[in-house]
Design a protein around this motif. Structure first.
Motif, PDB file in Angstrom:
ATOM      1  N   THR A 659       0.829  -1.209   0.000  1.00 32.79           N
ATOM      2  CA  THR A 659       0.000   0.000   0.000  1.00 32.79           C
ATOM      3  C   THR A 659       0.859   1.252   0.000  1.00 32.79           C
ATOM      4  N   ILE A 662       2.436   1.682  -3.458  1.00 33.50           N
ATOM      5  CA  ILE A 662       1.480   2.199  -4.447  1.00 33.50           C
ATOM      6  C   ILE A 662       1.239   3.687  -4.223  1.00 33.50           C
ATOM      7  N   THR A 666       2.175   6.547  -6.907  1.00 29.50           N
ATOM      8  CA  THR A 666       1.115   7.419  -7.429  1.00 29.50           C
ATOM      9  C   THR A 666       1.487   8.890  -7.271  1.00 29.50           C
ATOM     10  N   GLU A 688       4.060   1.350  -9.765  1.00 29.18           N
ATOM     11  CA  GLU A 688       2.691   1.182  -9.282  1.00 29.18           C
ATOM     12  C   GLU A 688       2.082  -0.108  -9.817  1.00 29.18           C
ATOM     13  N   THR A 692       0.722  -3.156  -7.503  1.00 27.99           N
ATOM     14  CA  THR A 692      -0.699  -3.472  -7.661  1.00 27.99           C
ATOM     15  C   THR A 692      -0.897  -4.931  -8.048  1.00 27.99           C
ATOM     16  N   ARG A 695      -0.496  -7.047  -5.039  1.00 25.16           N
ATOM     17  CA  ARG A 695      -1.574  -6.889  -4.049  1.00 25.16           C
ATOM     18  C   ARG A 695      -2.670  -7.920  -4.281  1.00 25.16           C
ATOM     19  N   ASP A 700      -7.249  -5.924  -9.391  1.00 25.48           N
ATOM     20  CA  ASP A 700      -5.860  -5.484  -9.495  1.00 25.48           C
ATOM     21  C   ASP A 700      -5.151  -6.047 -10.719  1.00 25.48           C
ATOM     22  N   ARG A 703      -5.937  -3.800 -13.653  1.00 29.34           N
ATOM     23  CA  ARG A 703      -5.358  -2.471 -13.443  1.00 29.34           C
ATOM     24  C   ARG A 703      -3.841  -2.514 -13.579  1.00 29.34           C
ATOM     25  N   ALA A 704      -3.215  -3.545 -13.051  1.00 28.09           N
ATOM     26  CA  ALA A 704      -1.757  -3.649 -13.143  1.00 28.09           C
ATOM     27  C   ALA A 704      -1.313  -3.757 -14.598  1.00 28.09           C
ATOM     28  N   THR A 880      -1.556  -8.073   0.919  1.00 28.62           N
ATOM     29  CA  THR A 880      -1.723  -8.849  -0.309  1.00 28.62           C
ATOM     30  C   THR A 880      -2.754  -9.950  -0.116  1.00 28.62           C
TER      31      THR A 880
END
Length: 961
Positions: A659, A662, A666, A688, A692, A695, A700, A703-704, A880
Motif C-alpha cells: 500500500t 502504491i 502514485t 505502481e 498493484t 496486491r 488489481d 489495473r496492473a 496482499t
C-alpha cells in the motif's frame, strides 16, 4: 440615518445577529410595559454594521413605536447638544408618530443657549439645570413611547456626552428606548457611559442598561450576504476583512466595484469613491504632520516603526513618534502589542488612505521607504515589495537598485516560497533592458531564474533559459560556466534527453580551465555517469583524477554525489566489492554533513538510497531517502521530489509494504506529470503496476496490466532503464493475470539473451525466478528447472541473501511441480529464511505459503499450520491477497500449476454451483470478467463445461480449506 461605511454599498441584505436583535426587542417591550427608560449600547469596530443593525432592529422589533435618530459628525463637535438637536429638530424629516411642536424646537435652542460657548465653563448648577430641562423635553417626547437613537457618539460634543451621562444617572420616567451607538476604541475610555447592568438577564426582565457588542460575521453568514461570489474568492475576502461586513462590501471587486483582486493593492485596484469619501471624514481635519505620517504609513505594507515612518514622511523621528500616538488615539493606527510598531486598524482603511494620496507623492515615498529599509538593514524580502512597486512605474529611475533588491530577496526565499522568488526574478529580468552594459547582469539574473524554475519543476522554462545564456558565459576557473552547464545537463536528463545530457557534460568537462574548483568537475562527471546508467549503458570511466586530490571547501557533497552514482553503476554491473567501497565513502561524507549543505543535492541521496536497496541494506536506504524527501518537501523542490519518491516506493515494494509503495508511486506520477518528465512518469507507472499486481485484489490484475502498458507506451526507448523497468513490470503483471507466454517473451526481450545480460546483475536471480514461474504456469517443467538453475548460478556469484532466496524459491516450486515434495520443502524453507534476512516480507510470505501446501501434502500438520499462520500474518502486514489464494491451491499436476491463484479461486467457487453473477458480486468484478476467467480455466483444465469443471476440482481439491 446617515450612511456609514457599512452603507456605502447598496443592495446588501441583512444577515445574522438574531440574538442581538432579540435583546433590542426585549428592551423595547420592557420600556413600553413598565413605562420606564431602557438603555442599549451598540458598540463595535468601524464597518461592523452598527448603524445597519440598529436600523434593522427598529424596523423588525419596534415598527410601531415613534423614533428619533441623531448622528454625530466630526466637523460639528463644537455645536452643543448637536446629536439631540439633529434627532429632534434640524434637517430631519418628521418621524412617524412623533409630534414636534414649536415649543420643542425653542426648548432645544434654549438648552443650547444655556451652555456657555468657547472657553467659558458653565457652573455645575447651571449645567444640571440645562440637563434637567433637556430630560423633561425628552420625557414629553417619550410620553407615548419613543426609540431615541444616538449614532456615531465617538464624535459627540462634550454637552451631548454629558447629557447622556445625566440620563443614565437620572432615567427619564417614560417608555423610552435609548440606543447609544459608538466605536469604543475612539472614545476617551472603552466604557464612557459606565458599565452595563451585569445582573442576570431573563426574557421577562431584561437589564435596564445593556451593552451589545457586534462581532464579525461568520464565513457562513458572509456567504449568505454574497451568494454569487465564488467560494474560493469568498474565503480570500473573508480572510482579508476578518468578517467585517463594511470592509467586505468596500473591497475592490465587491458590490462597490467591479472585478478587481481584493488583496493586491496594485494599479487599478480601487475602492469606490463612496467608500473613500465615507472613510475620508476620519482624516480630513488632521494637522499636516499627522496627515503626512498617515499617508506615509499607507506606503508601508507591514507594521512600521517610527524611524521608518519619519524617513518616509520626511519629518523628525520625535515628531513621527508623537504623530503615531495621536493617530492611534484616533484609532486610525493601532499599536502592535509587544513591538512598539504601528499598523492601520484595517487593510481597507490603508487602501483608502493610499487611494486618497497623490500618486506622484506615493512613488517618491516608496523610493524613500526602500532607501530607508536598505539603510536600516531590513531583510531583502521586506525591501522587495517596494522594489516591485517601483518597477511597475513607467519610468526606470530606480531599476538598478530594485533589481539588486529583488535578486537578493529571491535567493533568500527560494526554498520557502519559490513561486514568489520566480516572480521577482522575472520582474528583475524584464527591468534589465537588453543593452550592451547590462549583458552580464541579465546573464546572472537569468541563471538564477533558470536554477529556481528548474528546482520548482518548470523544466521547460529552465532549459530554454539555460540554452540561451550558457553560450554567454566565458570559461573561468571559478566554474560559473561549468555550473550553468551542469544545471543544463541535469534538466536535460530529467526530461529524458540522456544523450544530450551526457554530450554537453562531457564537452564541458574536457574544456575545464586549469585550476577550476573540483566541485564543478564532480558535478559534470556525475551527470555523465547518471545519463549513462539511465540510458542503459555502462558509464564511461571519468577522468583519472575525478576522485583524487583535495575536494576543496564546499565540494564534499559534490564528491559524495559522484561516489554514490559510481557505486550505483558498480552494483548494476555486479561489482559488489567496488560498490560497497564507493557507497561507504559517499555515505560517510553525506552523514557527516548538516542538512543545509545536503538539501541542494537530492540526486546524491537518491543514488545512495538505490545502491543500498540493491545491496539489501534497506534500513540505510530508507534513512537516506526519507532524509531527502524531508529536505525537498521543505524546499518545495519538485525536481528532486519525484526521484526520491520513486526510490522510496521501491524500498517499500521490496520490503513488502504494498500500500505504501502504491501511494508513493502514485504521488511520484503526479509530480512527474507536473514537471513534464515522461521517463519519470514511466518509472512511476511501472512501480505502481508491480505493487498493484502483487496486491492481488479482484480488480488489481487488469489495473496492473493497464498501468504497465501505459508505462511501456510512455517509454520511447525500451533499451533505457525506464524502458526495461516498464517491460519487466508488464511481464510481472502478465504472469499474475494468467499470461505466462507474454511474461516470458517480455523478460527475454528486456534481457537481450538467455542470460539476461542487459538486466541488472544484482537482480537477475529475481528475473530468472519469474521466468521459472512462467514456465511452470505454461506446463513446461523442464524449462522451469533450467531457469531455476540459472537463478542459482547467478545468486552464487553475487552473494545477496534476498536474491539467493529467489533462486531457492524457484527451485522449490519446480520440485513441487515434479512431485518431489520433501526436497521442495528444504528449498522453500531455505527461501523463507533468506527472504527474512533480505528484509523481503512479501516474498517470505509466499515462500511460507508454498511450504505450508507442501507440508500438508506430506501430512505434516504441525509444520503446515505454523507456516500457514506465519504466512497469513505477513500477508496481512503486506496487504496482499496472493498468499491466501495460494494457500487454497493443492499440490497437484501440471494443469493445476497452469492456473493463476485467482483462476483457481474462481474454479473452486464455480465448482460449488455459484453463478457467474454471484461470483462477480463476491469478488467485486463483473459477470463478463468471471466468464472470461472461466473460459481460460476450461482451456487449461481440459474440460468443456461447468459439470466437467466440478468433477475436475473435486478430484484435485479433496480438502475443505
Amino acid at each position: 440615518m446617515t450612511s456609514g461605511l457599512e452603507n456605502a454599498s447598496t443592495g446588501l441584505r441583512f444577515v445574522g445577529r438574531r440574538p442581538q436583535l432579540a435583546r433590542i426587542e426585549r428592551a423595547q417591550d420592557s420600556a413600553l410595559s413598565r413605562g420606564q427608560q431602557m438603555v442599549c449600547e451598540v458598540v463595535g469596530e468601524p464597518g461592523i454594521g452598527k448603524t445597519r443593525f440598529v436600523r434593522e432592529a427598529l424596523e423588525r422589533c419596534v415598527p410601531a413605536v415613534p423614533r428619533a435618530v441623531g448622528t454625530c459628525a466630526p466637523d460639528e463637535r463644537g455645536v452643543p447638544f448637536h446629536v439631540f438637536r439633529h434627532a429632534f429638530t434640524e434637517g430631519q424629516p418628521l418621524r412617524r408618530g412623533l409630534r414636534l411642536g414649536r415649543f420643542t424646537g425653542e426648548t432645544w435652542m434654549e438648552s443650547a443657549a444655556a451652555e456657555p460657548p468657547g472657553p467659558v465653563r458653565a457652573s455645575d448648577a447651571q449645567r444640571f439645570r440645562t440637563y434637567q430641562l433637556a430630560r423633561r423635553l425628552i420625557g414629553l417626547a417619550a410620553r407615548d413611547g419613543l426609540a431615541l437613537v444616538l449614532d456615531d457618539l465617538h464624535w459627540a460634543d462634550a454637552s451631548s456626552a454629558g447629557l447622556i451621562a445625566h440620563l443614565l444617572r437620572y432615567p427619564v420616567p417614560a417608555p423610552l428606548l435609548l440606543v447609544l451607538v459608538y466605536r469604543p476604541r475612539q472614545m476617551a475610555t472603552p466604557m464612557p457611559f459606565g458599565p452595563p447592568d451585569f445582573r442576570e438577564q431573563t426574557d421577562a426582565e431584561p437589564a435596564a442598561h445593556d451593552r451589545i457588542e457586534l462581532d464579525p460575521l461568520s464565513l457562513a453568514e458572509v456567504a449568505a450576504l454574497h451568494p454569487h461570489v465564488d467560494e474560493a474568492e469568498l474565503r480570500v475576502r473573508y480572510n482579508v476583512t476578518g468578517g467585517n461586513p463594511g470592509y467586505l462590501a468596500a473591497l475592490p471587486g465587491g458590490p462597490a466595484s467591479d472585478g478587481v483582486d481584493p488583496i493586491r493593492e496594485a494599479q487599478g485596484a480601487w475602492l469606490s469613491d463612496t467608500v473613500v469619501a465615507v472613510l475620508r471624514r476620519e482624516w480630513a481635519d488632521l494637522p499636516s504632520v499627522e496627515l503626512t505620517c498617515l499617508r506615509a504609513g499607507s506606503v508601508v505594507d507591514a507594521p512600521f516603526a517610527a524611524d521608518l515612518l519619519a524617513a518616509i514622511a520626511q519629518v523628525p523621528t520625535a515628531r513621527a513618534v508623537e504623530a503615531g500616538w495621536r493617530l492611534a488615539r484616533l484609532d486610525l493606527l493601532r499599536r502592535v502589542p509587544g513591538t512598539g510598531r504601528f499598523a492601520f486598524r484595517h487593510p481597507v482603511l490603508r487602501m483608502a488612505v493610499a487611494q486618497d494620496t497623490d500618486p506622484a507623492w506615493r512613488a517618491e515615498a516608496s523610493a524613500r521607504a526602500l532607501t530607508a529599509l536598505v539603510e536600516l538593514g531590513a531583510p531583502p524580502t521586506d525591501q522587495a515589495r517596494y522594489a516591485e512597486r517601483l518597477l511597475a512605474l513607467p519610468n526606470g529611475r530606480w531599476a538598478e537598485r530594485c533589481v539588486d533588491v529583488l535578486c537578493q530577496a529571491a535567493q533568500e526565499i527560494r526554498r520557502e516560497t519559490p513561486d514568489l522568488a520566480i516572480r521577482w526574478l522575472r520582474l528583475a529580468l524584464r527591468a534589465l533592458r537588453p543593452t550592451a552594459g547590462s549583458t552580464q547582469r541579465r546573464r546572472d539574473v537569468a541563471l538564477a531564474l533558470a536554477q529556481i524554475t528548474g528546482e520548482a519543476g518548470n523544466l521547460a522554462e529552465s532549459r530554454a533559459l539555460l540554452q540561451e545564456i550558457v553560450p554567454l558565459f566565458p570559461a573561468d576557473p571559478q566554474g560559473r560556466r561549468a555550473h550553468a552547464v551542469a544545471l543544463w545537463a541535469r534538466v536535460e536528463r530529467l526530461l529524458g534527453n540522456y544523450p544530450e545530457a551526457a554530450a554537453i557534460s562531457r564537452r564541458e568537462l574536457a574544456a575545464l580551465p586549469a585550476g577550476t574548483t573540483p566541485g564543478v568537475g564532480y558535478r559534470l562527471a556525475t551527470e555523465i555517469d547518471v545519463a549513462g546508467i539511465l540510458a542503459g549503458r555502462r558509464p564511461a570511466a571519468g577522468p583519472p583524477d575525478a576522485l583524487t586530490g583535495d575536494p576543496g571547501v564546499g565540494s564534499a557533497v559534490d564528491r559524495a554525489g559522484l561516489l554514490a552514482v559510481r557505486s550505483l553503476a558498480a552494483v548494476h554491473d555486479g561489482a559488489l566489492d567496488d560498490a560497497r567501497g564507493l557507497l561507504d565513502a559517499g555515505a560517510r561524507i553525506v552523514d557527516a554533513l548538516p542538512d543545509r549543505e545536503v538539501r541542494d543535492h537530492p540526486d546524491c541521496l537518491t543514488a545512495l538510497g538505490l545502491t543500498e536497496l540493491y545491496l539489501e541494506r534497506q534500513a540505510d536506504a530508507a534513512r537516506h531517502l526519507d532524509r531527502g524527501l524531508t529536505l525537498v518537501r521543505a524546499s518545495h523542490r519538485d525536481d528532486g521530489l519525484c526521484q526520491l519518491l520513486l526510490g522510496r516506493s521501491q524500498v517499500a515494494y521490496h520490503g513488502g509494504h504494498l500500500t505504501t509503495a502504491i501511494g508513493l508511486a502514485t504521488e511520484a506520477g503526479i509530480v512527474a506529470r507536473r514537471i513534464g518528465s515522461h521517463h519519470l512518469l514511466s518509472f512511476a507507472l511501472a512501480f505502481e503496476a508491480e505493487a498493484t499486481a502483487w496486491r492481488g485484489g479482484p480488480r488489481d490484475d487488469d489495473r496492473a496490466v493497464a498501468l504497465a502498458r501505459s508505462a511501456v507506451g510512455i517509454a520511447t526507448d525500451l533499451a533505457t532503464w525506464c524502458g526495461r523497468t516498464a517491460v519487466l513490470a508488464l511481464a510481472t503483471a502478465a504472469l499474475l493475470s494468467g499470461d505466462p507466454a507474454t511474461c516470458a517473451e517480455l523478460v527475454r526481450s528486456a534481457g537481450g539473451d538467455s542470460r539476461l545480460s542487459r538486466l541488472q546483475t544484482t537482480l537477475r536471480p529475481m528475473w530468472f525466478e519469474l521466468l521459472s514461474a512462467a514456465a511452470l504456469a505454461a506446463g513446461e517443467v523442464a524449462e522451469a528447472e533450467q531457469q531455476a538453475q540459472r537463478a542459482m548460478a547467478e545468486a552464487d556469484q553475487i552473494g545477496l541473501a534476498g536474491q539467493r532466496g529467489f533462486a531457492e524459491s524457484a527451485y522449490g516450486e519446480v520440485l513441487l511441480a515434479r512431485g518431489e515434495v520433501p526436497a521442495a520443502m528444504l528449498h522453500l524453507e531455505a527461501a523463507a529464511d533468506l527472504f527474512r534476512a533480505g528484509g523481503m516480507a512479501l516474498r517470505r510470505s509466499l515462500a511460507l505459503a508454498s511450504l505450508a501446501r507442501a507440508a500438508e501434502a506430506e501430512d505434516q500438520a504441525g509444520r503446515a499450520a505454523r507456516a500457514r499462520r506465519r504466512a497469513l500474518e505477513l500477508a496481512g502486514w503486506c496487504g496482499t491477497e496472493r498468499v491466501g489464494l495460494r494457500l487454497a491451491r493443492p499440490v497437484g499436476p501440471a494443469e493445476v500449476a497452469a492456473l493463476t491463484d485467482r483462476e483457481w479461486h474462481i474454479a473452486r467457487l464455480a465448482a460449488t454451483g455459484a453463478t457467474s453473477r454471484l461470483i462477480g458480486r463476491q469478488l467485486n468484478i463483473s459477470p463478463r470478467t468471471v466468464e472470461a476467467h472461466l473460459t481460460r480455466i476450461y482451456r487449461k483444465a481440459g474440460v468443456a463445461s461447468r459439470s466437467g469443471l466440478v468433477a475436475w476440482v473435486a478430484r484435485l481439491d479433496d480438502t475443505d480449506r
